[in-house]
Design an enzyme around this catalytic site. Sequence first.
Site, PDB file in Angstrom:
ATOM      1  N   GLU A  44     -13.635 -38.521 -48.143  1.00 14.06           N
ATOM      2  CA  GLU A  44     -13.798 -37.178 -47.590  1.00 14.06           C
ATOM      3  C   GLU A  44     -15.166 -36.618 -47.967  1.00 14.06           C
ATOM      4  O   GLU A  44     -15.515 -36.598 -49.152  1.00 14.06           O
ATOM      5  CB  GLU A  44     -12.676 -36.273 -48.129  1.00 14.06           C
ATOM      6  N   GLU A  75      -5.389 -38.962 -47.919  1.00 17.39           N
ATOM      7  CA  GLU A  75      -5.611 -39.898 -49.020  1.00 17.39           C
ATOM      8  C   GLU A  75      -4.816 -41.189 -48.856  1.00 17.39           C
ATOM      9  O   GLU A  75      -5.266 -42.264 -49.258  1.00 17.39           O
ATOM     10  CB  GLU A  75      -5.276 -39.242 -50.360  1.00 17.39           C
ATOM     11  N   PHE A  98     -10.507 -36.049 -55.946  1.00 16.49           N
ATOM     12  CA  PHE A  98     -10.075 -35.722 -57.311  1.00 16.49           C
ATOM     13  C   PHE A  98      -8.963 -36.709 -57.670  1.00 16.49           C
ATOM     14  O   PHE A  98      -8.145 -37.025 -56.808  1.00 16.49           O
ATOM     15  CB  PHE A  98      -9.509 -34.295 -57.397  1.00 16.49           C
ATOM     16  N   ASP A 100      -6.381 -36.188 -59.071  1.00 13.22           N
ATOM     17  CA  ASP A 100      -5.108 -35.539 -58.772  1.00 13.22           C
ATOM     18  C   ASP A 100      -4.568 -35.980 -57.407  1.00 13.22           C
ATOM     19  O   ASP A 100      -3.361 -35.987 -57.193  1.00 13.22           O
ATOM     20  CB  ASP A 100      -5.300 -34.019 -58.759  1.00 13.22           C
ATOM     21  N   PHE A 101      -5.456 -36.309 -56.496  1.00 16.33           N
ATOM     22  CA  PHE A 101      -5.023 -36.653 -55.131  1.00 16.33           C
ATOM     23  C   PHE A 101      -4.774 -38.146 -54.969  1.00 16.33           C
ATOM     24  O   PHE A 101      -4.357 -38.579 -53.896  1.00 16.33           O
ATOM     25  CB  PHE A 101      -6.029 -36.149 -54.091  1.00 16.33           C
ATOM     26  N   HIS A 144      -6.478 -29.787 -59.938  1.00 20.78           N
ATOM     27  CA  HIS A 144      -7.812 -30.374 -59.760  1.00 20.78           C
ATOM     28  C   HIS A 144      -8.441 -30.764 -61.095  1.00 20.78           C
ATOM     29  O   HIS A 144      -9.663 -30.863 -61.193  1.00 20.78           O
ATOM     30  CB  HIS A 144      -8.773 -29.379 -59.103  1.00 20.78           C
TER      31      HIS A 144
HETATM   32  C1  TPP Z   1      -5.106 -33.543 -50.836  1.00 24.47           C
HETATM   33  C2  TPP Z   1      -6.441 -32.921 -50.976  1.00 24.47           C
HETATM   34  N1  TPP Z   1      -7.524 -33.629 -50.608  1.00 24.47           N
HETATM   35  C3  TPP Z   1      -8.743 -33.098 -50.727  1.00 24.47           C
HETATM   36  C4  TPP Z   1      -8.902 -31.825 -51.207  1.00 24.47           C
HETATM   37  C5  TPP Z   1     -10.270 -31.204 -51.320  1.00 24.47           C
HETATM   38  N2  TPP Z   1     -10.406 -30.165 -50.309  1.00 24.47           N
HETATM   39  C6  TPP Z   1     -10.187 -28.868 -50.598  1.00 24.47           C
HETATM   40  S1  TPP Z   1     -10.283 -27.910 -49.268  1.00 24.47           S
HETATM   41  C7  TPP Z   1     -10.659 -29.198 -48.270  1.00 24.47           C
HETATM   42  C8  TPP Z   1     -10.898 -28.966 -46.822  1.00 24.47           C
HETATM   43  C9  TPP Z   1      -9.714 -28.406 -46.155  1.00 24.47           C
HETATM   44  O1  TPP Z   1      -9.960 -28.240 -44.805  1.00 24.47           O
HETATM   45  P1  TPP Z   1      -8.993 -27.384 -43.908  1.00 24.47           P
HETATM   46  O2  TPP Z   1      -7.595 -27.858 -44.092  1.00 24.47           O
HETATM   47  O3  TPP Z   1      -9.536 -27.392 -42.544  1.00 24.47           O
HETATM   48  O4  TPP Z   1      -9.068 -25.925 -44.554  1.00 24.47           O
HETATM   49  P2  TPP Z   1     -10.341 -24.962 -44.628  1.00 24.47           P
HETATM   50  O5  TPP Z   1     -11.048 -25.266 -45.887  1.00 24.47           O
HETATM   51  O6  TPP Z   1     -11.178 -25.160 -43.440  1.00 24.47           O
HETATM   52  O7  TPP Z   1      -9.744 -23.594 -44.700  1.00 24.47           O
HETATM   53  C10 TPP Z   1     -10.696 -30.380 -49.001  1.00 24.47           C
HETATM   54  C11 TPP Z   1     -11.008 -31.699 -48.460  1.00 24.47           C
HETATM   55  C12 TPP Z   1      -7.757 -31.134 -51.603  1.00 24.47           C
HETATM   56  N3  TPP Z   1      -7.830 -29.919 -52.140  1.00 24.47           N
HETATM   57  N4  TPP Z   1      -6.548 -31.686 -51.455  1.00 24.47           N
END
Ligand code: TPP
Lengths: 338, 320
Positions: A44, A75, A98, A100-101, A144
């Site tokens: 990602e 993931e 992370f 965690d994921f 996290h």
């Molecule tokens: C399972 C997981 N993978 C990766 C992340 C890191 N992460 C946090 S927000 C995000 C993007 C999320 O995108 P979206 O669902 O479109 O929400 P937005 O941020 O646009 O509100 C990522 C990859 C996470 N928090 N949880």
Amino acid sequence: MPDVAEKMVNQDAEEMVTMTYVEAITDAIRVEMQRDESVFVMGEDVGVYGGIFGATRGLYAEFGAERVRDTAISEAIIAGAATGAAVTGLRPVAEIMFIDFTTIAMDQIVNQAAKMRYMFGGKAMVPMVIRTPTGTGRGAAAQHSQSLEAWHCHVPGLKVVMPSTPYDAKGLLISAIRDNNPVIFIEHKILYATKGEVPRGEYTIPLSQAEVKREGNDVSIIATSLMVQRSLAAAELLEKEGISAGVVDPRTLYPLDKETLLRSVQKTNRAIVVHEACKTGGFGGEVATLIMEEAFDYLDAPVMRCAGLDVPIPFSPPLEKAVIPDENQIVSVVKSLF
Amino acid sequence: MKNEQLLDMYRQMVKIRYFEEKIVEDYAKALVPGLAHLYIGQEAVAVGVCSALEPSDYITSTHRGHGHCIAKGGELDKMMAELFGRKTGYCKGKGGSMHIAELDLGILGANGVVGGGVPIAVGAALSAQMRKSGQVAVAFLGDGASNQGSFHEALNMASTWKLPVVFVCENNLYGISVCQKVHQNITDISVRATGYNIPGLTVEGNDILAVYHAAAEAIARARNGEGPTLLECKTYRWRGHHEGDPNQGCTYREREEIEQWKEKCPLKNLEQKMLKQGVKEADIEAIQEEIQQAVLDAVEFAINSPFPEIEEAQEDIYAS
Ligand SMILES: Cc1ncc(C[n+]2csc(CCOP(=O)(O)OP(=O)(O)O)c2C)c(N)n1
Ligand SMILES: [Mg+2]
């Protein structure tokens, strides 16, 4: 100090340069991508963005979208596609943002990638790396900030690597990419910005080879990741109080270099294990038991653990700081042995 | 819709906007530790949906959750205190920005895990169905989250068991740096409803009335035992992914794109509608002043609140 075997590998490397830990990681991937067409990156935000901690910065520009692939936030498929690509001839270096994921990817890591070779009677080879950041220190709270290395160490078929310096990070990551097995490569968020001397170009540090980071006569502090740095600082403090503490970094947690650890304990007759992860079920219990089983006669004191509290990681900074070991806690656990 | 109702919705949107703008400042002053994912630009979705919910209904939120929590009734001072890591916050400082929760308000948590809240909303809907409570659950999620297995598994169970849940997907075109075109081969996420044989619709997410009416219908269906709906709201985040994202994300998106979306400001949109309908400008300004003060008070409350005691780190792990 790198041992003899390692120095031989290093002789091709060019001069040393100062790099941060995260730059060393990028450099390792770059070196391997230049050398081996089958190596590719996915995860990602690893593309244009260069990874949220910057670990793949510049790779997209150099190698393009075919070999540096931004994935969806999924993931399970990241780990699963890495497994499928690896068993069919590529060498994926996947990033899980992370540790965690990795929980979301656990079926693919634990039930699939780790066991494929064994279940198939030795026919398959799964040369993949999952790089993933670990640990507290950034106020990122309970989902996290975990240290889940012990989970991965409980799975035969996986290798688990946890570097504590830029030098180790680069050499170990190159080895991990060249290794023919699934490797979980765990990087510490707080170490990313730390600097050190790193050889330019190619060099490897063998997996499953611990390193004595500091020689000592009175006690062995066996520590992982960020705790290696804290243990070195603790050893300085102990020195002033007349205790000569050695610090041993396993570097690869699984499979473990037992000999180096035991040799140190046989010399110092005392040992503690330090890690950031929760104490219960942590890697420290494994090391303490190993020492008990194989070096009991050398011990002048019980092996102690200095580890994170058995709590989810709290958000509020004073609490976050309090739940993982610092120099002073390490010092006091060491002193309890005398 | 009546003027008072519009003004109520406007008040909620202003609360979110001003709260978040304050976080921009306070984050820069290092008063807010950790990660702060701001909701500026998306206010019409949270408020439009939550205005159609009953106080006893449930929501699950995301990492970008301040707006959802405020819209569901969250108080600014307890939210601010939580973001500041203080003992008086909604989670005693243990959760922070990504974990704000208040069960009495039906807020089953913001969430640090992308896609993590969606199954929980399904579980709350299952519980409501089994308890025959008449409650509805709403799962907020992003475009990025719509690629997680958890989302798909949630839709399948909710559809199969006809659960009273509404999936509200805020398509702001990005998951961190990855734009929708790169992370999925569809434009309207609502098409994903088809595979689960539930209604799916897409609305203009910066138009609060469009959101409200679509949500109200989906919520009514859910409450009547007709099962789940997937509601996609097209919107945009104005700030970077989180505070500290360099250049408001201009490493992966164009500044003009941000400016174009700012033209479609959800607050301005409602202001214009209200004025056209005869709401007095003074009433709008009064709300702005009221909330400005409320936000300052919230910061005051947070700053004057203590951090938790160290011992508290070991409390609240298990129920007795
Ligand atoms: C399972 C997981 N993978 C990766 C992340 C890191 N992460 C946090 S927000 C995000 C993007 C999320 O995108 P979206 O669902 O479109 O929400 P937005 O941020 O646009 O509100 C990522 C990859 C996470 N928090 N949880
Ligand atoms: Mg998004």
